[in-house]
Design a protein around this motif. Structure first.
Motif, mmCIF file in Angstrom:
data_model
loop_
_atom_site.group_PDB
_atom_site.id
_atom_site.type_symbol
_atom_site.label_atom_id
_atom_site.label_comp_id
_atom_site.label_asym_id
_atom_site.label_seq_id
_atom_site.Cartn_x
_atom_site.Cartn_y
_atom_site.Cartn_z
ATOM 1 N N ALA A 25 0.827 -1.084 -0.038
ATOM 2 C CA ALA A 25 -0.029 0.088 -0.007
ATOM 3 C C ALA A 25 0.878 1.384 -0.069
ATOM 4 O O ALA A 25 0.378 2.189 -0.780
ATOM 5 C CB ALA A 25 -0.825 -0.096 1.190
ATOM 6 N N GLN A 26 1.998 1.235 0.860
ATOM 7 C CA GLN A 26 2.757 2.123 0.629
ATOM 8 C C GLN A 26 3.478 2.664 -0.403
ATOM 9 O O GLN A 26 3.727 3.683 -1.035
ATOM 10 C CB GLN A 26 4.015 2.208 1.684
ATOM 11 C CG GLN A 26 3.367 2.313 3.202
ATOM 12 C CD GLN A 26 4.382 1.728 4.447
ATOM 13 O OE1 GLN A 26 5.265 1.131 4.032
ATOM 14 N NE2 GLN A 26 4.125 2.337 5.525
ATOM 15 N N SER A 27 3.901 1.430 -1.425
ATOM 16 C CA SER A 27 4.525 1.743 -2.683
ATOM 17 C C SER A 27 3.520 2.327 -3.647
ATOM 18 O O SER A 27 3.700 2.671 -4.520
ATOM 19 C CB SER A 27 5.022 0.309 -3.113
ATOM 20 O OG SER A 27 3.997 -0.442 -3.467
ATOM 21 N N ARG A 28 2.191 2.054 -3.268
ATOM 22 C CA ARG A 28 1.061 2.619 -4.003
ATOM 23 C C ARG A 28 0.741 4.074 -3.880
ATOM 24 O O ARG A 28 -0.136 4.728 -4.250
ATOM 25 C CB ARG A 28 -0.243 1.983 -3.732
ATOM 26 C CG ARG A 28 0.160 0.301 -4.524
ATOM 27 C CD ARG A 28 -1.351 -0.704 -4.219
ATOM 28 N NE ARG A 28 -0.844 -1.860 -4.612
ATOM 29 C CZ ARG A 28 -2.006 -2.457 -5.184
ATOM 30 N NH1 ARG A 28 -3.212 -1.669 -5.681
ATOM 31 N NH2 ARG A 28 -1.812 -3.575 -5.802
ATOM 32 N N GLY A 29 1.569 4.856 -2.611
ATOM 33 C CA GLY A 29 1.524 6.042 -2.315
ATOM 34 C C GLY A 29 0.429 6.043 -1.192
ATOM 35 O O GLY A 29 -0.023 7.320 -0.838
ATOM 36 N N TRP A 30 -0.074 5.222 -0.381
ATOM 37 C CA TRP A 30 -0.875 5.188 0.620
ATOM 38 C C TRP A 30 -0.040 5.550 1.762
ATOM 39 O O TRP A 30 0.943 4.729 2.235
ATOM 40 C CB TRP A 30 -1.790 3.925 0.659
ATOM 41 C CG TRP A 30 -2.634 4.063 0.059
ATOM 42 C CD1 TRP A 30 -2.756 3.068 -1.125
ATOM 43 C CD2 TRP A 30 -4.018 4.827 -0.477
ATOM 44 N NE1 TRP A 30 -4.045 3.234 -2.053
ATOM 45 C CE2 TRP A 30 -4.628 4.130 -1.419
ATOM 46 C CE3 TRP A 30 -4.531 5.800 0.644
ATOM 47 C CZ2 TRP A 30 -5.977 4.810 -1.812
ATOM 48 C CZ3 TRP A 30 -5.852 6.203 0.275
ATOM 49 C CH2 TRP A 30 -6.582 5.646 -0.989
ATOM 50 N N ASP A 31 -0.478 6.482 2.964
ATOM 51 C CA ASP A 31 0.094 6.518 4.336
ATOM 52 C C ASP A 31 -0.825 5.515 5.171
ATOM 53 O O ASP A 31 -2.120 5.832 5.056
ATOM 54 C CB ASP A 31 -0.091 7.707 4.744
ATOM 55 C CG ASP A 31 0.622 7.972 6.123
ATOM 56 O OD1 ASP A 31 1.365 7.057 6.722
ATOM 57 O OD2 ASP A 31 0.361 8.883 6.845
ATOM 58 N N VAL A 32 -0.392 4.279 5.698
ATOM 59 C CA VAL A 32 -1.301 3.486 6.186
ATOM 60 C C VAL A 32 -1.319 3.609 7.840
ATOM 61 O O VAL A 32 -0.351 3.699 8.381
ATOM 62 C CB VAL A 32 -0.621 2.085 5.983
ATOM 63 C CG1 VAL A 32 -1.651 0.940 6.350
ATOM 64 C CG2 VAL A 32 -0.553 1.817 4.349
ATOM 65 N N CYS A 33 -2.684 3.467 8.422
ATOM 66 C CA CYS A 33 -2.764 3.494 9.919
ATOM 67 C C CYS A 33 -3.451 1.892 9.819
ATOM 68 O O CYS A 33 -4.534 1.806 9.419
ATOM 69 C CB CYS A 33 -3.832 4.567 10.085
ATOM 70 S SG CYS A 33 -3.235 5.995 9.839
ATOM 71 N N LEU A 34 -2.757 1.252 10.807
ATOM 72 C CA LEU A 34 -3.242 -0.067 10.949
ATOM 73 C C LEU A 34 -4.181 -0.135 12.450
ATOM 74 O O LEU A 34 -3.547 0.126 13.356
ATOM 75 C CB LEU A 34 -1.980 -1.026 11.104
ATOM 76 C CG LEU A 34 -2.204 -2.408 11.516
ATOM 77 C CD1 LEU A 34 -3.223 -3.004 10.323
ATOM 78 C CD2 LEU A 34 -1.141 -3.328 11.556
#
Length: 181
Positions: A25-34
């Motif tokens: 997801a990060q490689s797709r440009g998302w900042d992830v909150c888990l």
């Protein structure tokens, strides 16, 4: 511009692949909150610090206390996967006692694009409440990836981890997130 993805996981075998999913997801440009259900948090307890370091944010499975500042930015999209039988039904019924179900329910009211991929065996999928819950979520605008094009249930005890289609889930998030005004 940073896009914020809330990635919520229930306690099903694919949760053990969540670090790779975050990286994708990060490689797709998302900042992830888990966010995790309490049982999922227990299952990956030994990895919580590493997952927080990977996302740059605390991993959450409980609501914050009244008056505490929110440690996450607002979501631009929410992916609930794997989402178990219990979590699907709780969410659809508006039972918000768990952090993940409550925030996912609230996301619907906020107009946040939401994708869900259930991870349920064929026996649980046959329960009449399950299909009703999926219908409620679809009617609320959730992109439910179930059956062909999503997760296909297997028999009780079948390995779900190896066949869980994470890429389809992230592709759907990318489509929904890109369509957001």
């Amino acid at each position: 511009m940073t896009r914020n993805l809330y990635l919520f996981c229930s306690a099903a075998e694919p949760v053990f692949d969540v670090a790779h999913v975050i990286e994708d997801a990060q490689s797709r440009g998302w900042d992830v909150c888990l966010g995790l259900t309490p049982t999922a948090a227990r299952w990956v307890a030994g990895s919580l610090d590493g997952l927080a370091a990977l996302t740059g944010r605390p991993v959450r499975w409980q609501y914050k206390l009244p008056g505490e500042a929110d440690v996450w930015p607002d979501a631009d999209a929410l992916l609930f996967a794997p989402v178990t039988f219990n979590s699907v039904n709780s969410w659809a019924l508006g039972l918000s006692g768990r952090f993940t179900a409550g925030v996912a329910a609230e996301a619907l009211g906020r107009g946040t694009p939401v994708v869900a991929m259930p991870c349920v065996n064929a026996a649980l999928a046959a329960h009449p409440q399950f299909e009703q819950s999926l219908s409620v979520l679809r009617g609320a605008g959730v992109d439910v990836l179930w059956g062909e094009g999503g997760f296909v249930p297997g028999e009780v005890g079948a390995d779900t981890r190896a066949r869980f289609p994470w890429q389809a889930a992230l592709d759907a998030v990318d489509r929904r997130g890109a369509a957001r005004p």
